[in-house]
Design an enzyme around this catalytic site. Structure first.
Site, PDB file in Angstrom:
ATOM      1  N   HIS A 171       0.826  -1.216   0.000  1.00  0.00           N
ATOM      2  CA  HIS A 171       0.000   0.000   0.000  1.00  0.00           C
ATOM      3  C   HIS A 171       0.864   1.272   0.000  1.00  0.00           C
ATOM      4  CE1 HIS A 171      -3.440  -2.555   1.183  1.00  0.00           C
ATOM      5  NE2 HIS A 171      -2.725  -3.007   2.193  1.00  0.00           N
TER       6      HIS A 171
HETATM    7  O1  RIB Z   1      -5.266   0.133   4.768  1.00  0.00           O
HETATM    8  C1  RIB Z   1      -3.883   0.091   4.533  1.00  0.00           C
HETATM    9  C2  RIB Z   1      -3.181   1.124   5.352  1.00  0.00           C
HETATM   10  O2  RIB Z   1      -3.395   0.855   6.737  1.00  0.00           O
HETATM   11  C3  RIB Z   1      -1.651   1.096   5.171  1.00  0.00           C
HETATM   12  O3  RIB Z   1      -1.139   2.392   5.358  1.00  0.00           O
HETATM   13  C4  RIB Z   1      -1.186   0.207   6.287  1.00  0.00           C
HETATM   14  O4  RIB Z   1       0.145   0.504   6.719  1.00  0.00           O
HETATM   15  C5  RIB Z   1      -2.158   0.585   7.374  1.00  0.00           C
HETATM   16  O5  RIB Z   1      -1.686   1.763   7.996  1.00  0.00           O
END
Ligand code: RIB
Ligand code: CA
Length: 312
Positions: free
Chosen positions: A241
């Site tokens: 992500h």
């Molecule tokens: O939903 C994904 C996000 O939530 C990413 O930033 C992961 O590190 C968590 O913080």
């Protein structure tokens, strides 16, 4: 001229890869790393941030602790995804790098007042508490922010922490609503694109085989992080992500999206934290974010390999 950024983060294995990518890329100057409560409490995210910066051999980069809870709600964490330390997968030594005494929100304010207007990009990859708090405390800095490149939200991909909401937005929806209403240009990396940024077994083994300590650490983190998505989505590979934000800063051509209006639900019975993305432009509301929906996955992972290989 390197792009000046401040990373606001809740490490998190994917946060760690994003921070390493930034520190390994000459196109980027990291002015500071600010920890926020999110995946795990602040007491852990600030230690994790220091471990990651130290792992990269970049003790020149200051690390700060920001807010330890959302603006108006109790903290929701995600140990079920990231493990009890938030950085499970490899045991790193306690950091020697000291935590800065200055509060992270004050650092954000001071940096934006010090640096030339329009020269600093904020890269929040956790809940948006610190960003919103900085804008509340010092509205004069809002016009000085070059842009915000954030990981958060979802629309076609729907939520991951609730059926409607992505974790970073869900943890502090009031902060997110204020950031999306701030008028600062936003580049948004929602689950719609980050769920396509999946590691492959070959790529992870390539990381493990890199000389030095950072590549093997990334392999161990992604191995740990992958199990959650494999069990939940049946996907093979971990979704990276947060690195999508840094990759966009280096190679925006790898990403594709649309300038649209995005609103954050803060009062929904079932939809609190939902990012209501007007992809088909039916609301008449003014666009306030570049909503990224697609990426060149192989191009991004080639960039990651190229850059992470340069780290110690
Ligand atoms: O939903 C994904 C996000 O939530 C990413 O930033 C992961 O590190 C968590 O913080
Ligand atoms: Ca994160």
């Amino acid at each position: 001229m390197a792009q000046k950024i401040i990373i606001d983060t809740d490490p998190g294995q994917d946060d760690a890869v994003a921070i390493l990518l930034a520190l390994a890329s000459p196109e980027i100057e990291v002015l500071g790393v600010v920890a926020v409560a999110g995946n795990v409490p602040l007491a852990l995210t600030e230690v994790n941030a220091r471990k990651i910066v130290e792992l990269a051999g970049r003790t020149d980069v200051p690390v700060f602790a920001g807010c330890d809870r959302p603006l108006a709600r109790d903290l929701v964490t995600a140990e079920h995804v990231h493990g009890k330390t938030g950085l499970d997968g490899i045991d790193l030594p306690a950091p020697g790098l000291p935590l800065q005494a200055q509060h992270g929100v004050e650092f954000i304010i001071e940096a934006l007042r010090r640096e030339a207007a329009g020269s600093v990009t904020l890269v929040p990859i956790g809940p948006l508490t610190n960003i919103a708090e900085a804008f509340r405390r010092a509205p004069d800095i809002i016009g000085r922010v070059q842009r915000i490149v954030l990981m958060g939200g979802a629309y076609f991909e729907v939520g991951n922490i609730t059926p409607a909401a992505e974790f970073n937005i869900y943890v502090d929806p009031e902060a997110a609503a204020e950031v999306f209403a701030s008028g600062v240009p936003i580049v948004m990396m929602p689950l719609d694109v980050t769920h396509k940024a999946l590691t492959s077994r070959d790529w992870v083994e390539g990381m493990r085989a890199l000389p030095g300590r950072c590549g093997p650490a990334v392999a161990s983190w992604t191995d740990f992080f992958e199990r959650y998505d494999r069990e939940k989505y049946g996907s093979s590979g971990a979704p990276l992500h947060d690195p999508c934000t840094i990759a966009w800063l280096i190679r925006p051509d790898l990403f594709h999206g649309r300038e649209i209006n995005v609103e954050v639900e803060t009062e929904g019975k079932f939809t609190t934290g939902m990012t209501v993305a007007d992809w088909w432009r039916v609301s008449g509301r003014a666009p306030n974010a570049l909503f990224i929906r697609d990426l060149d996955r192989d191009g991004m992972f080639a960039l990651l390999t190229e850059r992470l290989a340069t780290l110690p």
